[in-house]
Scaffold this motif. Sequence first.
Motif, PDB file in Angstrom:
ATOM      1  N   ASP A  34     -12.587   5.402  10.036  1.00 20.97           N
ATOM      2  CA  ASP A  34     -13.154   6.271   9.011  1.00 20.97           C
ATOM      3  C   ASP A  34     -12.035   6.888   8.175  1.00 20.97           C
ATOM      4  O   ASP A  34     -11.083   7.466   8.707  1.00 20.97           O
ATOM      5  N   PHE A  35     -12.168   6.807   6.849  1.00 19.33           N
ATOM      6  CA  PHE A  35     -11.116   7.324   5.986  1.00 19.33           C
ATOM      7  C   PHE A  35     -10.968   8.831   6.102  1.00 19.33           C
ATOM      8  O   PHE A  35      -9.899   9.379   5.888  1.00 19.33           O
ATOM      9  N   LYS A  36     -12.030   9.532   6.450  1.00 18.80           N
ATOM     10  CA  LYS A  36     -11.936  10.979   6.661  1.00 18.80           C
ATOM     11  C   LYS A  36     -10.959  11.287   7.784  1.00 18.80           C
ATOM     12  O   LYS A  36     -10.203  12.261   7.727  1.00 18.80           O
ATOM     13  N   ASP A  37     -10.963  10.446   8.821  1.00 13.34           N
ATOM     14  CA  ASP A  37     -10.030  10.638   9.923  1.00 13.34           C
ATOM     15  C   ASP A  37      -8.586  10.431   9.461  1.00 13.34           C
ATOM     16  O   ASP A  37      -7.674  11.122   9.916  1.00 13.34           O
ATOM     17  N   VAL A  38      -8.389   9.460   8.565  1.00 11.78           N
ATOM     18  CA  VAL A  38      -7.054   9.228   8.021  1.00 11.78           C
ATOM     19  C   VAL A  38      -6.594  10.472   7.252  1.00 11.78           C
ATOM     20  O   VAL A  38      -5.454  10.932   7.413  1.00 11.78           O
ATOM     21  N   ALA A  39      -7.482  11.024   6.431  1.00 11.30           N
ATOM     22  CA  ALA A  39      -7.131  12.209   5.655  1.00 11.30           C
ATOM     23  C   ALA A  39      -6.848  13.398   6.565  1.00 11.30           C
ATOM     24  O   ALA A  39      -5.908  14.167   6.339  1.00 11.30           O
ATOM     25  N   ASP A  40      -7.649  13.554   7.605  1.00 14.07           N
ATOM     26  CA  ASP A  40      -7.425  14.653   8.552  1.00 14.07           C
ATOM     27  C   ASP A  40      -6.067  14.511   9.236  1.00 14.07           C
ATOM     28  O   ASP A  40      -5.347  15.500   9.430  1.00 14.07           O
ATOM     29  N   GLU A  41      -5.731  13.286   9.627  1.00 18.48           N
ATOM     30  CA  GLU A  41      -4.437  13.048  10.269  1.00 18.48           C
ATOM     31  C   GLU A  41      -3.302  13.347   9.302  1.00 18.48           C
ATOM     32  O   GLU A  41      -2.290  13.961   9.680  1.00 18.48           O
TER      33      GLU A  41
ATOM     34  N   GLY B   2       0.821  -1.204   0.000  1.00 17.08           N
ATOM     35  CA  GLY B   2       0.000   0.000   0.000  1.00 17.08           C
ATOM     36  C   GLY B   2       0.849   1.246   0.000  1.00 17.08           C
ATOM     37  O   GLY B   2       2.017   1.225  -0.391  1.00 17.08           O
ATOM     38  N   ASP B   3       0.232   2.363   0.455  1.00 16.29           N
ATOM     39  CA  ASP B   3       0.942   3.627   0.504  1.00 16.29           C
ATOM     40  C   ASP B   3       0.938   4.159   1.933  1.00 16.29           C
ATOM     41  O   ASP B   3       0.534   3.466   2.873  1.00 16.29           O
ATOM     42  N   LEU B   4       1.380   5.394   2.106  1.00 20.01           N
ATOM     43  CA  LEU B   4       1.537   5.936   3.457  1.00 20.01           C
ATOM     44  C   LEU B   4       0.206   6.306   4.101  1.00 20.01           C
ATOM     45  O   LEU B   4       0.134   6.443   5.328  1.00 20.01           O
ATOM     46  N   LEU B   5      -0.853   6.478   3.334  1.00 19.89           N
ATOM     47  CA  LEU B   5      -2.173   6.638   3.937  1.00 19.89           C
ATOM     48  C   LEU B   5      -2.578   5.358   4.666  1.00 19.89           C
ATOM     49  O   LEU B   5      -3.178   5.403   5.749  1.00 19.89           O
ATOM     50  N   ASP B   6      -2.244   4.218   4.084  1.00 22.86           N
ATOM     51  CA  ASP B   6      -2.509   2.939   4.747  1.00 22.86           C
ATOM     52  C   ASP B   6      -1.702   2.819   6.036  1.00 22.86           C
ATOM     53  O   ASP B   6      -2.183   2.286   7.047  1.00 22.86           O
ATOM     54  N   VAL B   7      -0.466   3.320   6.012  1.00 19.91           N
ATOM     55  CA  VAL B   7       0.371   3.289   7.208  1.00 19.91           C
ATOM     56  C   VAL B   7      -0.283   4.090   8.333  1.00 19.91           C
ATOM     57  O   VAL B   7      -0.364   3.638   9.480  1.00 19.91           O
ATOM     58  N   ILE B   8      -0.773   5.291   8.015  1.00 20.74           N
ATOM     59  CA  ILE B   8      -1.420   6.119   9.029  1.00 20.74           C
ATOM     60  C   ILE B   8      -2.668   5.430   9.556  1.00 20.74           C
ATOM     61  O   ILE B   8      -2.904   5.379  10.771  1.00 20.74           O
ATOM     62  N   ARG B   9      -3.474   4.883   8.658  1.00 16.23           N
ATOM     63  CA  ARG B   9      -4.709   4.223   9.081  1.00 16.23           C
ATOM     64  C   ARG B   9      -4.441   3.052  10.013  1.00 16.23           C
ATOM     65  O   ARG B   9      -5.018   2.953  11.101  1.00 16.23           O
ATOM     66  N   GLU B  10      -3.556   2.160   9.602  1.00 16.14           N
ATOM     67  CA  GLU B  10      -3.347   0.934  10.367  1.00 16.14           C
ATOM     68  C   GLU B  10      -2.551   1.168  11.645  1.00 16.14           C
ATOM     69  O   GLU B  10      -2.833   0.561  12.678  1.00 16.14           O
ATOM     70  N   SER B  11      -1.560   2.048  11.603  1.00 15.72           N
ATOM     71  CA  SER B  11      -0.731   2.263  12.792  1.00 15.72           C
ATOM     72  C   SER B  11      -1.500   2.970  13.895  1.00 15.72           C
ATOM     73  O   SER B  11      -1.237   2.751  15.081  1.00 15.72           O
ATOM     74  N   LEU B  12      -2.485   3.817  13.524  1.00 14.51           N
ATOM     75  CA  LEU B  12      -3.296   4.515  14.522  1.00 14.51           C
ATOM     76  C   LEU B  12      -4.604   3.806  14.816  1.00 14.51           C
ATOM     77  O   LEU B  12      -5.337   4.203  15.721  1.00 14.51           O
TER      78      LEU B  12
END
Length: 346
Positions: free
Chosen positions: A86-93, A72-82
């Motif tokens: 909700d994908f909106k939360d991933v984008a906000d982060e 995957g990419d770094l958005l996946d890293v942010i989602r899974e590590s935290l």
Amino acid sequence: MPRRDASELAHRLGEHAEAVCRRYLSNGRRRGSYWTVGDVRNAPGRSMFVRLVSSTKGPPGKWTDAATGEHGDLLDVIRESLGLVDFKDVADEARAFLTLPDPAPIRPAPQRSCQPAQVGSPEAATRLLAMSKPIVGTVVETYLRKRGITTLRGTGSLRFHPRCYYRPEDGGPTETWPAMIAAVRDLDGRLTGAHRTWLAPDGIGKAPVDTPRRAMGDLLGHAVRFGVPDSVMAAGEGIETTLSLRCALPDMAMAAALSAAHLASVLFPPTLRRLYVIRDNDPAGDGARDTLVERAMEAGIEAIVLSPAMEDFNEDLRHFGLTALRALIADQLVRRDRFRFLERAA
């Protein structure tokens, strides 16, 4: 989020790939042109590698886990590590990390199977439970034991998430805290929602946030369930109150409906013949008690109210101890249930 916006965010994160890894994959380290770590959830190890520089193999920020085949990419890293759902939360982060402004309002794209789960939906609850793990040896166990709850057999409905996303209601910065995650299920055992209790990192109390408890999903009529009900069960409002009574009656199936309103609406298993209503000593608890008793009687189910000496049974357990709690409820049980659930458990 439109695909072009997600791609742009992933590209921007890739320009700072090493900084992203140092923040969200802190258990890893740089090895040449790659960041290596155990997995996308930041476990220690070396099976996952993140490309830090552009090469003929691809742009920076792309990753692959050699052990599982995940990529995957770094958005996946942010989602899974935290542990975000909700994908909106991933984008906000991601925007917070990059210090980008929020995008202009857009018309939502049509829902498709590859889209992230809707906020607060049963699907989002399912993903949250999947990201969690058993409570044994975690701060959830510490928290419950500090509340006097030491009987944890049959608590598979409870899970632990080490970094559960918390969004303040006033729009403040997002945070992550350890959390107790409770599965909400219907009478057939299907997951319909989840309840989160954010905890202090050491488990000694709740996290210092404004609303440390929140539920998501389809809750009405459903509950957090402990044990399989037959002809007898108990139902209460809160998880801790219900588990406190279960310390005294470990073999009785119980259900925590999560609020007074939901307790009044809890559904009855078809085999149920006697319902113990776990009362909280407040006006809302009295209203829920009366409504639930009336519904049970209309369904031909015997309803018996169990009343605490203090505000709720968790207060009783913490202030008086388990022996006193057992004595308190002994006279409130039907005689055959006293022998079946109380005296045999002694």
